[in-house]
Design an enzyme around this catalytic site. Structure first.
Site, short mmCIF file in Angstrom:
data_model
loop_
_atom_site.label_atom_id
_atom_site.label_comp_id
_atom_site.label_asym_id
_atom_site.label_seq_id
_atom_site.Cartn_x
_atom_site.Cartn_y
_atom_site.Cartn_z
N GLU A 111 0.88 -1.18 0.00
CA GLU A 111 0.00 0.00 0.00
C GLU A 111 0.91 1.21 0.00
OE1 GLU A 111 -3.23 -0.21 2.76
OE2 GLU A 111 -4.04 -1.90 1.65
N CYS A 158 -2.19 9.20 2.69
CA CYS A 158 -1.94 8.55 1.40
C CYS A 158 -2.98 8.98 0.39
CB CYS A 158 -1.94 7.04 1.56
SG CYS A 158 -3.42 6.41 2.33
#
Ligand code: NAD
Length: 457
Positions: free
Chosen positions: A229, A263
């Protein structure tokens, strides 16, 4: 015994020093986890769920001191630290509600004397190497479903969020997870690399593209399940028919919340030329309302930049953009020390020659680009090596669906941004990563399917 110093990024002050791991202690914890995992997998699911519930109770009980610890070590505004912990609770509830059904064996066929079933068995020993920006979210997205489905977990929190990593581990142990089944590994990249070298069955990484690529290379040829990720350069498009003020306020928050260190922060904004100037004015007004300062103050919205080196990246992106013709509307240079501070920064007249519009900023810095059509917006949104999230603001649902269907990203948003749901899979495409967490698939990902062919005598 090596130690790891912990600093407050808002002041630069050393606030703690904790014992760190070495290659030897990492290997010992990995061996202990290997031995302990089968007994943990044999614990009835009901008992593992009860342990998970006690972990949740511990988070609720200690929420305020845990929020203070998080704010002190990463510089996140205290209100946002509380939000992260409160936001964790529905994720834990989702895992606790769904885990049993997610890994129940499936009876898929009976006929001709044959019976066919699919079992879901734990991977075994899984490693979690984690980031600092949302340490409760990204840590627990892996650790909790991995434990509930019978895995042992070797957890390497970021060196910048170690106190939180130790707190997560302590609360799991207090809830009843055996010490060898859930181990915390303290240290920086070298401890992470020592963990990657262990005989593990899965590696679940959250962090930068550069580190993710390094880990993928070290695992090559070992057939260890790998999930990455990574970062993003998440775009949003504001169509001419959008509610411009509402879009500007939502996107200012999406770009600057967590001091831009998410993110899925909004990192690029494309605005239709018909509403561009009005949008920019509303956006600047929203940003002007963000209070920067002491992260321990409940009114602070912009906290510290956690990693000092990022200040150079942010200033370089601003300099490069301005040199290529961007207009700096507010902010632009680091705040006076001590500590790592950067003001909300907005640039217009930007384009894709600028690093600002290509590389992850990971700070409170945003470029706003004028576009003439949906087609131009979609082409620019897809002009990236990343693919985590993308969004569109418009009153027209059909137009939104059409735009979002053409954008290559793991998550898409209509009239919202910077949002994660426990019920939906969280994943990136291309350089934003591979694999997923969250959703039912984000529980099953910690298991592998086992096919049963059964013939009755
Ligand atoms: P980072 O890559 O610097 O560090 C991540 C982890 O990797 C840390 O625990 C670090 O100690 C470890 N590490 C460093 N070198 C290593 C090595 N050689 N071998 C093994 N481990 C090593 O990233 P960061 O600064 O902690 O996190 C910020 C990044 O994370 C941003 O790019 C952000 O977008 C991304 N992120 C992505 C998601 C997502 O869900 N996609 C969520 C949060 C953060």
């Amino acid at each position: 015994m090596p130690t790891l110093p912990i600093h407050d990024p808002a002041t630069g002050e050393r606030i703690d020093e904790v014992a760190a791991d070495t290659a030897d202690t990492v290997a010992r914890k990995a061996t202990a986890a290997r031995h302990a995992q089968p007994a943990w997998a044999a614990v009835p699911m009901a008992e593992r769920l009860a342990i998970g519930q006690r972990f949740r109770d511990g988070v609720v009980r200690e929420l305020e001191p845990l929020a203070v610890t998080l704010t002190r070590e990463v510089g996140k505004p205290i209100t946002q630290s509380r939000n992260e912990l409160n936001g964790l609770l529905p994720r834990l509830d989702f895992f606790l509600e769904q885990a049993e059904a997610a890994v129940r064996e499936e009876h898929v066929y009976t006929g001709g004397g044959m019976h066919e079933e699919i079992g879901h068995v734990p991977l075994g020993v899984v490693a979690n190497i984690s980031a600092w920006n949302y340490p409760w979210f990204v840590g627990c997205n892996v650790i909790v479903p991995a434990l509930l489905t019978g895995n042992a977990v070797l957890y390497k929190p970021s060196e910048l969020a170690t106190l939180t990593g130790l707190a997560i581990t302590r609360l799991l142990h207090e809830a009843g997870v055996p010490g060898d089944v859930m181990a915390c590994l303290v240290g920086g990249g070298e401890v992470g690399a020592a963990l990657v070298a262990q005989p593990i069955d899965g590696l679940f990484f959250t962090g930068s593209h550069a580190t993710g690529e390094r880990i993928a290379r070290s695992l090559a040829g070992r057939f260890v399940k790998l999930q990455l990720e990574l970062g993003g350069k998440d775009p949003t498009y504001v169509r001419a028919d959008a509610d411009v003020k509402a879009a500007a306020e939502s996107l200012a928050d999406g770009a600057m919340y967590n001091t831009g260190q998410s993110c899925c922060s909004v990192e690029r904004i494309y605005v239709h030329e018909a509403v561009h100037d009005a949008f920019v004015e509303h956006f600047l007004a929203a940003v002007a309302g963000f209070k920067a300062g002491d992260p321990m103050d409940a009114g602070t919205y912009i906290g510290a930049i956690t990693r000092a080196a990022q200040l150079d990246v942010l200033e370089a992106q601003v300099r490069d953009a301005v040199a290529r013709g961007a207009v700096l509307r507010t902010g632009g240079t680091r705040g006076a020390g001590p500590g790592n501070h950067f003001p909300p920064t907005v640039l217009t007249n930007v384009d894709h020659r600028m690093a600002l519009m290509r590389e992850e900023s990971f700070g409170p810095v945003i470029g706003i680009q004028r576009v003439a059509s949906d087609d131009e917006a979609v082409a620019l949104m897809n002009d990236t090596r990343y693919g985590l999230t993308a969004g569109v603001f418009t009153k027209d649902e059909a137009a939104a669906r059409k735009v979002l269907a053409r954008v290559d990203a793991g998550t898409v948003y209509w009239n919202c941004c910077d949002r994660v749901s426990p019920r939906l899979p969280w994943s990136g495409v291309r350089d934003s990563g591979m694999g997923l967490t969250l959703g039912v698939a984000g529980i099953q990902t910690f298991t592998r399917p086992k096919a049963w062919h059964l013939r009755s005598p």
